[in-house]
Design an enzyme around this catalytic site. Structure first.
Site, PDB file in Angstrom:
ATOM      1  N   LYS A 133       0.815  -1.225   0.000  1.00  0.00           N
ATOM      2  CA  LYS A 133       0.000   0.000   0.000  1.00  0.00           C
ATOM      3  C   LYS A 133       0.843   1.268   0.000  1.00  0.00           C
ATOM      4  O   LYS A 133       0.358   2.328  -0.385  1.00  0.00           O
ATOM      5  CB  LYS A 133      -0.968  -0.007   1.193  1.00  0.00           C
ATOM      6  CG  LYS A 133      -2.064  -1.048   1.034  1.00  0.00           C
ATOM      7  CD  LYS A 133      -3.265  -0.794   1.919  1.00  0.00           C
ATOM      8  CE  LYS A 133      -4.402  -1.738   1.545  1.00  0.00           C
ATOM      9  NZ  LYS A 133      -5.602  -1.582   2.336  1.00  0.00           N
ATOM     10  N   LYS A 214      -4.879  -9.276  -5.944  1.00  0.00           N
ATOM     11  CA  LYS A 214      -6.141  -9.615  -5.272  1.00  0.00           C
ATOM     12  C   LYS A 214      -7.209  -8.576  -5.611  1.00  0.00           C
ATOM     13  O   LYS A 214      -6.884  -7.406  -5.879  1.00  0.00           O
ATOM     14  CB  LYS A 214      -5.936  -9.756  -3.766  1.00  0.00           C
ATOM     15  CG  LYS A 214      -6.053  -8.485  -2.993  1.00  0.00           C
ATOM     16  CD  LYS A 214      -6.084  -8.701  -1.491  1.00  0.00           C
ATOM     17  CE  LYS A 214      -6.166  -7.312  -0.854  1.00  0.00           C
ATOM     18  NZ  LYS A 214      -7.176  -7.147   0.137  1.00  0.00           N
ATOM     19  N   LYS A 217     -11.402  -3.398  -2.880  1.00  0.00           N
ATOM     20  CA  LYS A 217     -12.452  -2.382  -3.054  1.00  0.00           C
ATOM     21  C   LYS A 217     -11.890  -0.998  -3.342  1.00  0.00           C
ATOM     22  O   LYS A 217     -12.593  -0.145  -3.875  1.00  0.00           O
ATOM     23  CB  LYS A 217     -13.390  -2.362  -1.836  1.00  0.00           C
ATOM     24  CG  LYS A 217     -12.745  -2.073  -0.501  1.00  0.00           C
ATOM     25  CD  LYS A 217     -13.812  -1.982   0.581  1.00  0.00           C
ATOM     26  CE  LYS A 217     -13.560  -2.873   1.779  1.00  0.00           C
ATOM     27  NZ  LYS A 217     -12.236  -2.817   2.388  1.00  0.00           N
TER      28      LYS A 217
HETATM   29  N1  AQP Z   1      -9.694 -10.459  -2.721  1.00  0.00           N
HETATM   30  C1  AQP Z   1     -10.044 -10.957  -1.552  1.00  0.00           C
HETATM   31  N2  AQP Z   1     -10.312 -12.267  -1.425  1.00  0.00           N
HETATM   32  C2  AQP Z   1     -10.681 -12.798  -0.238  1.00  0.00           C
HETATM   33  N3  AQP Z   1     -10.806 -12.059   0.893  1.00  0.00           N
HETATM   34  C3  AQP Z   1     -10.552 -10.740   0.821  1.00  0.00           C
HETATM   35  N4  AQP Z   1     -10.576  -9.747   1.731  1.00  0.00           N
HETATM   36  C4  AQP Z   1     -10.227  -8.588   1.140  1.00  0.00           C
HETATM   37  N5  AQP Z   1      -9.980  -8.795  -0.165  1.00  0.00           N
HETATM   38  C5  AQP Z   1     -10.159 -10.123  -0.398  1.00  0.00           C
HETATM   39  C6  AQP Z   1     -10.941  -9.920   3.134  1.00  0.00           C
HETATM   40  O1  AQP Z   1     -11.984  -8.980   3.420  1.00  0.00           O
HETATM   41  C7  AQP Z   1     -11.853  -8.584   4.786  1.00  0.00           C
HETATM   42  C8  AQP Z   1     -11.936  -7.078   4.913  1.00  0.00           C
HETATM   43  O2  AQP Z   1     -10.781  -6.471   4.480  1.00  0.00           O
HETATM   44  P1  AQP Z   1     -10.476  -4.937   4.809  1.00  0.00           P
HETATM   45  O3  AQP Z   1     -11.576  -4.074   4.353  1.00  0.00           O
HETATM   46  O4  AQP Z   1     -10.139  -4.768   6.241  1.00  0.00           O
HETATM   47  O5  AQP Z   1      -9.189  -4.623   4.003  1.00  0.00           O
HETATM   48  P2  AQP Z   1      -8.435  -5.428   2.945  1.00  0.00           P
HETATM   49  O6  AQP Z   1      -8.063  -6.776   3.435  1.00  0.00           O
HETATM   50  O7  AQP Z   1      -7.289  -4.570   2.507  1.00  0.00           O
HETATM   51  O8  AQP Z   1      -9.557  -5.557   1.806  1.00  0.00           O
HETATM   52  P3  AQP Z   1      -9.695  -4.716   0.478  1.00  0.00           P
HETATM   53  O9  AQP Z   1     -11.027  -4.995  -0.130  1.00  0.00           O
HETATM   54  O10 AQP Z   1      -8.489  -4.926  -0.380  1.00  0.00           O
HETATM   55  O11 AQP Z   1      -9.739  -3.251   1.050  1.00  0.00           O
HETATM   56  P4  AQP Z   1      -8.827  -2.039   0.628  1.00  0.00           P
HETATM   57  O12 AQP Z   1      -8.973  -1.945  -0.848  1.00  0.00           O
HETATM   58  O13 AQP Z   1      -9.388  -0.864   1.363  1.00  0.00           O
HETATM   59  O14 AQP Z   1      -7.436  -2.371   1.068  1.00  0.00           O
HETATM   60  C9  AQP Z   1     -10.553  -9.159   5.305  1.00  0.00           C
HETATM   61  O15 AQP Z   1     -10.852 -10.324   6.054  1.00  0.00           O
HETATM   62  C10 AQP Z   1      -9.805  -9.524   4.057  1.00  0.00           C
HETATM   63  O16 AQP Z   1      -8.906 -10.578   4.261  1.00  0.00           O
END
Ligand code: AQP
Length: 349
Positions: A133, A214, A217
């Site tokens: 990030k 991956k 969002k």
């Molecule tokens: N691609 C993915 N596949 C499976 N699980 C996923 N998670 C995120 N992306 C995937 C799981 O969703 C939960 C919430 O995650 P978060 O919002 O705390 O942040 P993150 O892991 O960084 O998820 P994002 O969607 O990628 O958010 P941003 O874009 O804001 O960084 C976690 O349990 C994560 O493992």
């Protein structure tokens, strides 16, 4: 008010200290950094929902975490309420689970600071999510660096036994374990040491436009993800544009990472195993498979979207659920923090 959502919430989750046989507790959180994706759903939310009766559940919209990247006031507030509505719409039931916004329970911030004193700089520097990030950014905040310590505080504040997350969070939960163990060694047994709960399937859903990344969002590339709020035509368009591998056979083999990802999504959403799906599309090419997969996704998100719309029409209901959840979480968190302060020797005693 959306019917039957706040009533009866005093029941099960966040058990009382006098309870002798304690159900295992689950804690997990999600950042209000955008609309949850199919990756968030398959890697986390869906598992939270189906395991609700098995555990004592604490789920959190981690708005403090969202501050680790630049955000503005109105977007953050809207995302927090929208994410809570999406979680409720997906099946998080406030009668069986505590659901709250992280910043409404101040103990998370306080414990984070205390835990920074038992966390090594080098440990944080090794976190791959920080590396990913922060790569290419000039405005990297200290919050992004300290993020895993706040996550550790979120989890151990509630004596969580299990942390159901996607694979990208594995390293953070391992660090949480190290921090809890170190604190316990230094100050005496204080925290439960949690375990990650990462499913074999769906723990890493990949981007539709690049199967080496991956699905996220906040990627800023709408074609890379399916949001739970995407309408049917958008989903069909995104699936049509989803990259596929060379050849035309629908097979989950190592040299077809895009197909592995799409077949995983299909299999998880229908409950059918991958060989059955491969057989159905044998000789029919990618087009037919992707067309049907789009409909499988539409069928999954349509009922969730209908419930999101109900909550959108009644934002007060979501706010009431979060306020009630925060009260219940605070009760547990404040008791834990009294113990922590005493263990460390903070204040005048
Ligand atoms: N691609 C993915 N596949 C499976 N699980 C996923 N998670 C995120 N992306 C995937 C799981 O969703 C939960 C919430 O995650 P978060 O919002 O705390 O942040 P993150 O892991 O960084 O998820 P994002 O969607 O990628 O958010 P941003 O874009 O804001 O960084 C976690 O349990 C994560 O493992």
């Amino acid at each position: 008010m959306v019917a039957g959502r706040v009533e009866g919430t005093s029941a099960t989750a966040v058990a009382e200290p006098s309870e002798t046989v304690r159900r295992q507790r689950v804690f997990s959180g999600m950042q209000p950094s955008g609309t949850p994706t199919l990756g968030n759903y398959l890697g986390a939310i869906r598992n939270w929902v189906v395991q609700q009766d098995q555990y004592d559940n604490v789920f959190c919209v981690v708005d403090l975490h969202a501050l680790s990247l630049p955000t503005d006031r109105d977007t953050l507030r809207a995302n927090t309420l929208n994410l809570a509505a999406a979680l409720l719409a997906a099946g998080i039931d406030p009668a069986r689970s505590v659901l709250f916004a992280q910043s409404d329970v101040r103990e998370h911030s306080e414990l984070c600071w205390l835990l920074t004193s038992v966390t090594q700089f080098g440990e944080l520097r090794r976190m791959t999510q920080f590396k990913d990030k922060s790569a290419g950014r000039e405005d990297v905040s200290a919050a992004l660096f300290v993020y895993p310590v706040l996550q550790a505080a979120d989890i151990i504040l509630y004596d969580a036994d299990l942390v159901p997350v996607g694979d990208d969070q594995r390293q953070h939960v391992e660090l949480t374990r190290d921090i809890a163990e170190r604190f316990n060694r230094r100050y005496g047994q204080t925290f439960v040491v949690p375990k990650p709960d990462i499913k074999a399937e769906g723990a890493r859903i990949m981007a539709l436009d690049d199967p080496s990344q991956k699905m996220s969002k906040s990627s800023g590339r709408p074609m890379s993800y399916i949001a739970l709020t995407d309408d049917a035509d958008t989903i069909r368009r995104k699936m049509k544009r989803a990259v596929t591998d060379s050849g035309s056979e629908v097979r989950a083999v190592p040299d077809k990472p895009a197909l592995v990802n799409l077949l995983t999504i299909y299999s998880l959403l229908t409950g059918e195993d991958v060989p059955t799906i491969e057989e159905r599309y044998a000789g029919r090419g990618y087009g037919a498979f992707k067309t049907d997969l789009a409909e499988v996704v539409v069928a999954t998100v349509t009922p969730i979207q209908a419930r999101i719309a109900e909550y959108a029409a009644d934002p007060g209901a979501v706010q009431a659920i979060l306020a009630d959840g925060a009260d219940r979480a605070r009760d547990q968190a404040s008791r834990k923090m009294a113990l922590v302060r005493d263990r460390i020797g903070l204040g005048a005693g």
